[in-house]
Structure formats: structure tokens, C-alpha cells
Write an enzyme that holds these catalytic residues in place. Sequence first.
Site, PDB file in Angstrom:
ATOM      1  N   TYR A  94      43.728  36.943  41.042  1.00  0.00           N
ATOM      2  CA  TYR A  94      42.638  36.916  42.027  1.00  0.00           C
ATOM      3  C   TYR A  94      43.123  36.770  43.466  1.00  0.00           C
ATOM      4  O   TYR A  94      42.294  36.796  44.378  1.00  0.00           O
ATOM      5  CB  TYR A  94      41.661  35.782  41.680  1.00  0.00           C
ATOM      6  CG  TYR A  94      40.967  35.997  40.359  1.00  0.00           C
ATOM      7  CD1 TYR A  94      40.004  36.985  40.222  1.00  0.00           C
ATOM      8  CD2 TYR A  94      41.302  35.239  39.237  1.00  0.00           C
ATOM      9  CE1 TYR A  94      39.379  37.212  39.003  1.00  0.00           C
ATOM     10  CE2 TYR A  94      40.682  35.444  38.013  1.00  0.00           C
ATOM     11  CZ  TYR A  94      39.721  36.441  37.901  1.00  0.00           C
ATOM     12  OH  TYR A  94      39.102  36.671  36.698  1.00  0.00           O
ATOM     13  N   GLU A 154      28.690  46.469  43.858  1.00  0.00           N
ATOM     14  CA  GLU A 154      29.364  45.555  42.933  1.00  0.00           C
ATOM     15  C   GLU A 154      30.845  45.513  43.291  1.00  0.00           C
ATOM     16  O   GLU A 154      31.483  46.562  43.441  1.00  0.00           O
ATOM     17  CB  GLU A 154      29.192  46.055  41.500  1.00  0.00           C
ATOM     18  CG  GLU A 154      29.879  45.159  40.481  1.00  0.00           C
ATOM     19  CD  GLU A 154      29.725  45.654  39.050  1.00  0.00           C
ATOM     20  OE1 GLU A 154      29.358  46.834  38.845  1.00  0.00           O
ATOM     21  OE2 GLU A 154      29.995  44.863  38.139  1.00  0.00           O
ATOM     22  N   ARG A 190      42.780  29.529  41.477  1.00  0.00           N
ATOM     23  CA  ARG A 190      42.564  30.101  40.149  1.00  0.00           C
ATOM     24  C   ARG A 190      43.415  31.367  39.952  1.00  0.00           C
ATOM     25  O   ARG A 190      43.247  32.343  40.691  1.00  0.00           O
ATOM     26  CB  ARG A 190      41.090  30.467  40.095  1.00  0.00           C
ATOM     27  CG  ARG A 190      40.664  31.239  38.913  1.00  0.00           C
ATOM     28  CD  ARG A 190      39.257  31.768  39.138  1.00  0.00           C
ATOM     29  NE  ARG A 190      38.780  32.350  37.937  1.00  0.00           N
ATOM     30  CZ  ARG A 190      37.883  33.333  37.883  1.00  0.00           C
ATOM     31  NH1 ARG A 190      37.353  33.804  38.993  1.00  0.00           N
ATOM     32  NH2 ARG A 190      37.523  33.815  36.729  1.00  0.00           N
ATOM     33  N   ALA A 214      32.072  36.387  35.706  1.00  0.00           N
ATOM     34  CA  ALA A 214      31.900  36.638  34.269  1.00  0.00           C
ATOM     35  C   ALA A 214      30.469  37.038  33.916  1.00  0.00           C
ATOM     36  O   ALA A 214      30.246  37.705  32.899  1.00  0.00           O
ATOM     37  CB  ALA A 214      32.320  35.402  33.476  1.00  0.00           C
ATOM     38  N   HIS A 266      34.666  43.578  42.378  1.00  0.00           N
ATOM     39  CA  HIS A 266      35.531  42.675  41.618  1.00  0.00           C
ATOM     40  C   HIS A 266      36.884  42.662  42.299  1.00  0.00           C
ATOM     41  O   HIS A 266      37.396  43.726  42.692  1.00  0.00           O
ATOM     42  CB  HIS A 266      35.711  43.140  40.164  1.00  0.00           C
ATOM     43  CG  HIS A 266      34.415  43.166  39.422  1.00  0.00           C
ATOM     44  ND1 HIS A 266      33.811  42.021  38.960  1.00  0.00           N
ATOM     45  CD2 HIS A 266      33.597  44.191  39.102  1.00  0.00           C
ATOM     46  CE1 HIS A 266      32.674  42.354  38.383  1.00  0.00           C
ATOM     47  NE2 HIS A 266      32.519  43.666  38.456  1.00  0.00           N
ATOM     48  N   ARG A 294      42.235  44.861  32.274  1.00  0.00           N
ATOM     49  CA  ARG A 294      42.209  43.533  31.667  1.00  0.00           C
ATOM     50  C   ARG A 294      41.580  43.589  30.264  1.00  0.00           C
ATOM     51  O   ARG A 294      41.464  44.660  29.679  1.00  0.00           O
ATOM     52  CB  ARG A 294      41.470  42.586  32.612  1.00  0.00           C
ATOM     53  CG  ARG A 294      42.146  42.547  33.998  1.00  0.00           C
ATOM     54  CD  ARG A 294      41.496  41.570  34.939  1.00  0.00           C
ATOM     55  NE  ARG A 294      41.603  40.215  34.403  1.00  0.00           N
ATOM     56  CZ  ARG A 294      40.874  39.192  34.878  1.00  0.00           C
ATOM     57  NH1 ARG A 294      40.015  39.370  35.874  1.00  0.00           N
ATOM     58  NH2 ARG A 294      41.024  37.980  34.346  1.00  0.00           N
ATOM     59  N   ASN A 337      29.685  39.971  43.555  1.00  0.00           N
ATOM     60  CA  ASN A 337      30.699  39.784  42.528  1.00  0.00           C
ATOM     61  C   ASN A 337      30.130  38.709  41.617  1.00  0.00           C
ATOM     62  O   ASN A 337      30.174  37.524  41.954  1.00  0.00           O
ATOM     63  CB  ASN A 337      32.034  39.341  43.136  1.00  0.00           C
ATOM     64  CG  ASN A 337      33.097  39.167  42.065  1.00  0.00           C
ATOM     65  OD1 ASN A 337      32.803  39.217  40.861  1.00  0.00           O
ATOM     66  ND2 ASN A 337      34.340  38.961  42.485  1.00  0.00           N
ATOM     67  N   PRO A 388      30.149  32.669  39.262  1.00  0.00           N
ATOM     68  CA  PRO A 388      30.873  31.528  38.733  1.00  0.00           C
ATOM     69  C   PRO A 388      32.394  31.642  38.882  1.00  0.00           C
ATOM     70  O   PRO A 388      32.960  32.726  38.713  1.00  0.00           O
ATOM     71  CB  PRO A 388      30.489  31.499  37.247  1.00  0.00           C
ATOM     72  CG  PRO A 388      29.976  32.861  36.957  1.00  0.00           C
ATOM     73  CD  PRO A 388      29.362  33.360  38.224  1.00  0.00           C
ATOM     74  N   ASN A 389      32.971  30.513  39.233  1.00  0.00           N
ATOM     75  CA  ASN A 389      34.431  30.321  39.348  1.00  0.00           C
ATOM     76  C   ASN A 389      35.024  30.960  40.602  1.00  0.00           C
ATOM     77  O   ASN A 389      36.218  30.772  40.867  1.00  0.00           O
ATOM     78  CB  ASN A 389      35.171  30.823  38.092  1.00  0.00           C
ATOM     79  CG  ASN A 389      34.760  30.038  36.874  1.00  0.00           C
ATOM     80  OD1 ASN A 389      34.831  28.807  36.897  1.00  0.00           O
ATOM     81  ND2 ASN A 389      34.306  30.690  35.840  1.00  0.00           N
TER      82      ASN A 389
END
Length: 149
Positions: free
Chosen positions: A28, A103, A23, A82, A105, A112, A79, A15-16
Site C-alpha cells: 500500500y 473507484e 499497513r 475490502a 485502489h 493479488r 476506495n 476500512p483499514n
Amino acid sequence: MPKAMPANILVLNGPNLNMLGLREPAVYGHETLADVNAAIQARADELGAEVECRQSNHEGELVTWIQQARGEKTAIIINAGAYSHTSIAIPDALRAAEVPVYEVHLSNIYQRESFRHHSYISDLATGVICGLGLDGYLYALNSAAKLSD
Ligand code: DHK
């Protein structure tokens, strides 16, 4: 010895991540998802690997694609956005797929908010890369392609 399956790698973004470029670019980066996918495809071509890049904002759709990878794909690079921090269904599907998982990111999740420090995917992953932006996907791809050498 039987010949290994040619590398056929599924790259999933959650998502996103369709909003990349727009964004929070300070977090990012400025590349769009199309830029990310083009860089992945170019590296896959260099490596002689098949790659399929998909993005969804829907947990169930990601689960379905992961299930379909079983017996078909040689690795999954994910990825999960969230959902990394909230979903049980995605790691369950990854375990059921019995395919090596990387995985990724874009951001360093450990720099964060604390709710981003735990991922339900990390403990089942072959490798976890975070904080290296778009390069993270390419490092994961390099490693995933080697599994089929
Ligand atoms: C992407 C997201 O959308 C966030 O929800 C994660 C991850 C971090 C990334 O860094 O690529 O917390």
C-alpha cells in the site's frame, strides 16, 4: 446554456485505509492517509475544485455519507477497501446517489488473491484505477474535476 455546477468532490476511503503508512507498506506504500489527503487537497486547489476527504471503518457510515452526496457533490472518488469485494449496500447507495463514481485502489487487485479480483463497485463506476498508489486518486480527481468544466 446553464452553467455546470462547480466541482465539489467527495473522496471516501473505507476500512483499514486509516492504517496507510503502517499497513503492509510493500503493498500500500509508505504514505499515510494524511499524506494522501494533503496531495488530493493540493491537486484540488490547482484545479479550482472543492474536495472533502473522509475515511471510515464502518460500512453504514460510508453508506450515509454517499446518500448525503446526492444533489450536493459532483463526483465521488471511492476506495472502499475490502468492502469493494463484499458490500452490496455501498454500490446500492452509489446508484441511489446518482453522482459519477470513480473507484480507486492503491494496489493492483488483479495481481493479488482471487477474492480481490471482483469489485461490486466497478460496473457502476465511470472509471476504475488500480495499482498506481496515491497517483490513482489524483488521476481520478483530474477526471472528476473536468466533469464540471
Ligand atoms: C485496499 C484494501 O483495503 C483491500 O481490502 C483491497 C485496496 C485493495 C487497495 O488496493 O487500495 O482489496
